[in-house]
Scaffold this motif. Structure first.
Motif, PDB file in Angstrom:
ATOM      1  N   PHE A  10       0.840  -1.196   0.000  1.00 34.79           N
ATOM      2  CA  PHE A  10       0.000   0.000   0.000  1.00 34.79           C
ATOM      3  C   PHE A  10       0.877   1.249   0.000  1.00 34.79           C
ATOM      4  O   PHE A  10       0.548   2.256  -0.617  1.00 34.79           O
ATOM      5  N   VAL A  11       2.001   1.192   0.705  1.00 30.08           N
ATOM      6  CA  VAL A  11       2.915   2.331   0.778  1.00 30.08           C
ATOM      7  C   VAL A  11       3.425   2.690  -0.615  1.00 30.08           C
ATOM      8  O   VAL A  11       3.491   3.866  -0.969  1.00 30.08           O
ATOM      9  N   SER A  12       3.749   1.689  -1.432  1.00 29.89           N
ATOM     10  CA  SER A  12       4.226   1.967  -2.792  1.00 29.89           C
ATOM     11  C   SER A  12       3.145   2.644  -3.629  1.00 29.89           C
ATOM     12  O   SER A  12       3.430   3.571  -4.389  1.00 29.89           O
ATOM     13  N   LEU A  13       1.909   2.185  -3.500  1.00 31.33           N
ATOM     14  CA  LEU A  13       0.802   2.811  -4.229  1.00 31.33           C
ATOM     15  C   LEU A  13       0.653   4.273  -3.820  1.00 31.33           C
ATOM     16  O   LEU A  13       0.492   5.160  -4.664  1.00 31.33           O
ATOM     17  N   ILE A  14       0.723   4.535  -2.530  1.00 30.70           N
ATOM     18  CA  ILE A  14       0.554   5.904  -2.040  1.00 30.70           C
ATOM     19  C   ILE A  14       1.759   6.766  -2.413  1.00 30.70           C
ATOM     20  O   ILE A  14       1.605   7.922  -2.806  1.00 30.70           O
ATOM     21  N   ARG A  15       2.959   6.196  -2.335  1.00 31.88           N
ATOM     22  CA  ARG A  15       4.153   6.958  -2.749  1.00 31.88           C
ATOM     23  C   ARG A  15       4.064   7.367  -4.225  1.00 31.88           C
ATOM     24  O   ARG A  15       4.460   8.480  -4.583  1.00 31.88           O
ATOM     25  N   GLN A  65       4.659  20.624  -0.025  1.00 35.21           N
ATOM     26  CA  GLN A  65       4.238  20.196   1.310  1.00 35.21           C
ATOM     27  C   GLN A  65       3.276  19.010   1.285  1.00 35.21           C
ATOM     28  O   GLN A  65       2.870  18.523   2.333  1.00 35.21           O
ATOM     29  N   PHE A  66       2.926  18.551   0.099  1.00 35.46           N
ATOM     30  CA  PHE A  66       1.939  17.474  -0.003  1.00 35.46           C
ATOM     31  C   PHE A  66       2.410  16.196   0.699  1.00 35.46           C
ATOM     32  O   PHE A  66       1.648  15.551   1.408  1.00 35.46           O
ATOM     33  N   GLU A  67       3.661  15.844   0.542  1.00 34.63           N
ATOM     34  CA  GLU A  67       4.185  14.627   1.184  1.00 34.63           C
ATOM     35  C   GLU A  67       4.061  14.720   2.701  1.00 34.63           C
ATOM     36  O   GLU A  67       3.686  13.753   3.356  1.00 34.63           O
ATOM     37  N   GLU A  68       4.327  15.883   3.261  1.00 35.58           N
ATOM     38  CA  GLU A  68       4.210  16.062   4.707  1.00 35.58           C
ATOM     39  C   GLU A  68       2.761  15.921   5.165  1.00 35.58           C
ATOM     40  O   GLU A  68       2.471  15.322   6.196  1.00 35.58           O
ATOM     41  N   VAL A  69       1.825  16.445   4.388  1.00 32.86           N
ATOM     42  CA  VAL A  69       0.409  16.353   4.728  1.00 32.86           C
ATOM     43  C   VAL A  69      -0.075  14.893   4.667  1.00 32.86           C
ATOM     44  O   VAL A  69      -0.948  14.487   5.419  1.00 32.86           O
ATOM     45  N   ALA A  70       0.543  14.095   3.782  1.00 31.88           N
ATOM     46  CA  ALA A  70       0.165  12.684   3.609  1.00 31.88           C
ATOM     47  C   ALA A  70       0.971  11.739   4.500  1.00 31.88           C
ATOM     48  O   ALA A  70       0.908  10.518   4.326  1.00 31.88           O
ATOM     49  N   ARG A  71       1.689  12.255   5.478  1.00 27.30           N
ATOM     50  CA  ARG A  71       2.615  11.443   6.280  1.00 27.30           C
ATOM     51  C   ARG A  71       1.950  10.280   7.017  1.00 27.30           C
ATOM     52  O   ARG A  71       2.575   9.259   7.246  1.00 27.30           O
ATOM     53  N   ASP A  72       0.678  10.424   7.432  1.00 30.87           N
ATOM     54  CA  ASP A  72       0.006   9.315   8.123  1.00 30.87           C
ATOM     55  C   ASP A  72      -0.079   8.083   7.225  1.00 30.87           C
ATOM     56  O   ASP A  72       0.076   6.952   7.690  1.00 30.87           O
ATOM     57  N   PHE A  73      -0.303   8.281   5.941  1.00 27.89           N
ATOM     58  CA  PHE A  73      -0.379   7.167   5.008  1.00 27.89           C
ATOM     59  C   PHE A  73       1.015   6.607   4.700  1.00 27.89           C
ATOM     60  O   PHE A  73       1.171   5.409   4.500  1.00 27.89           O
ATOM     61  N   LEU A  74       2.002   7.465   4.654  1.00 24.71           N
ATOM     62  CA  LEU A  74       3.361   7.022   4.343  1.00 24.71           C
ATOM     63  C   LEU A  74       3.997   6.275   5.519  1.00 24.71           C
ATOM     64  O   LEU A  74       5.037   5.636   5.353  1.00 24.71           O
ATOM     65  N   ALA A  75       3.373   6.346   6.691  1.00 26.70           N
ATOM     66  CA  ALA A  75       3.872   5.633   7.877  1.00 26.70           C
ATOM     67  C   ALA A  75       3.374   4.188   7.944  1.00 26.70           C
ATOM     68  O   ALA A  75       3.713   3.456   8.872  1.00 26.70           O
ATOM     69  N   MET A  98      -8.604   6.066   8.043  1.00 24.14           N
ATOM     70  CA  MET A  98      -7.936   6.735   6.936  1.00 24.14           C
ATOM     71  C   MET A  98      -8.470   6.198   5.611  1.00 24.14           C
ATOM     72  O   MET A  98      -8.583   4.985   5.433  1.00 24.14           O
ATOM     73  N   LEU A  99      -8.775   7.100   4.702  1.00 22.14           N
ATOM     74  CA  LEU A  99      -9.301   6.739   3.387  1.00 22.14           C
ATOM     75  C   LEU A  99      -8.500   7.467   2.324  1.00 22.14           C
ATOM     76  O   LEU A  99      -8.394   8.698   2.359  1.00 22.14           O
ATOM     77  N   TRP A 100      -7.923   6.719   1.391  1.00 20.77           N
ATOM     78  CA  TRP A 100      -7.221   7.301   0.243  1.00 20.77           C
ATOM     79  C   TRP A 100      -8.028   6.941  -0.996  1.00 20.77           C
ATOM     80  O   TRP A 100      -8.189   5.768  -1.321  1.00 20.77           O
ATOM     81  N   GLN A 101      -8.553   7.951  -1.692  1.00 22.37           N
ATOM     82  CA  GLN A 101      -9.264   7.748  -2.943  1.00 22.37           C
ATOM     83  C   GLN A 101      -8.275   8.047  -4.063  1.00 22.37           C
ATOM     84  O   GLN A 101      -7.850   9.202  -4.223  1.00 22.37           O
ATOM     85  N   MET A 102      -7.922   7.024  -4.808  1.00 19.25           N
ATOM     86  CA  MET A 102      -6.866   7.141  -5.811  1.00 19.25           C
ATOM     87  C   MET A 102      -7.161   8.268  -6.792  1.00 19.25           C
ATOM     88  O   MET A 102      -8.287   8.414  -7.272  1.00 19.25           O
TER      89      MET A 102
END
Length: 193
Positions: free
Chosen positions: A31-36, A69-79, A157-161
């Motif tokens: 999932f981390v690769s998809l979000i990255r 700053q988008f990566e910082e805002v998405a940090r919960d998903f990247l963790a 947490m919900l990520w809509q691609m």
């Protein structure tokens, strides 16, 4: 003495090799690769990125986020723990894959083998099957809990691609009221309206 060592070491080495072979080789989705890949795409795009924050259901703040700053805002998903890493995958199990005919979605779920030791309680991926092609990933849904003696944190947490993500966080400290904050970040949502 030499024969004794050979007689003891050879069976020991063979036994340890066999026990390693019996270890299950898990091939989980990262999932981390998809979000990255989504973060990299937004980072190099010209989308307007909007962040909306609600605290206890009251709209409190809307801001535009610079791409940097988008990566910082998405940090919960990247963790998220990367389930493609064999050491991490060994701590998780894949639930039976479900096909929901009502929403035409395949649901792939992962859960920790020992939920008390893991913050991330579930990871789900929803994909639309496309005949003759790869399935199209639509959503990633994560549940996270951190509990200790003086506080509790629960996140949905919900990520809509290709369009948005949302994190709803409920926090409570001992002797204090529960606070729920929902952060919604959109970048390509007008395409789907």
């Amino acid at each position: 003495m030499k024969n004794y060592l050979v007689g003891v070491l050879v069976p020991l080495v063979l036994f340890s090799c066999k026990s390693k072979e019996k270890k299950e080789d898990k091939h989980f989705i990262s999932f981390v690769s998809l979000i990255r890949s989504q973060v990299a795409h937004v980072d190099s795009s010209l989308y307007s990125i909007v962040k909306i924050v609600y605290t206890d259901s009251i709209h409190t703040d809307t801001t535009y986020i610079p791409r940097e700053q988008f990566e910082e805002v998405a940090r919960d998903f990247l963790a998220l723990p990367d389930l493609s890493d064999p050491e991490v995958a060994a701590r998780f199990k894949e639930e039976p894959i479900i096909y929901d005919t009502l929403i035409n979605q395949v649901i792939i779920s992962y859960a920790p083998l020992d939920p008390k030791k893991e913050e991330f309680k579930s990871q789900q991926l929803l994909a639309t099957p496309v005949p003759g092609e790869e399935s199209r990933v639509n959503n990633i849904i994560i549940t996270r809990e951190i509990s200790n003696r003086d506080s509790f944190l629960h996140q949905k947490m919900l990520w809509q691609m290709n369009r948005s993500f949302q994190v709803t966080t409920t926090r409570q400290k001992v002797g204090k009221p529960e606070i729920t904050t929902t952060t919604r970040v959109t970048w390509n949502e007008d395409v789907y309206k």
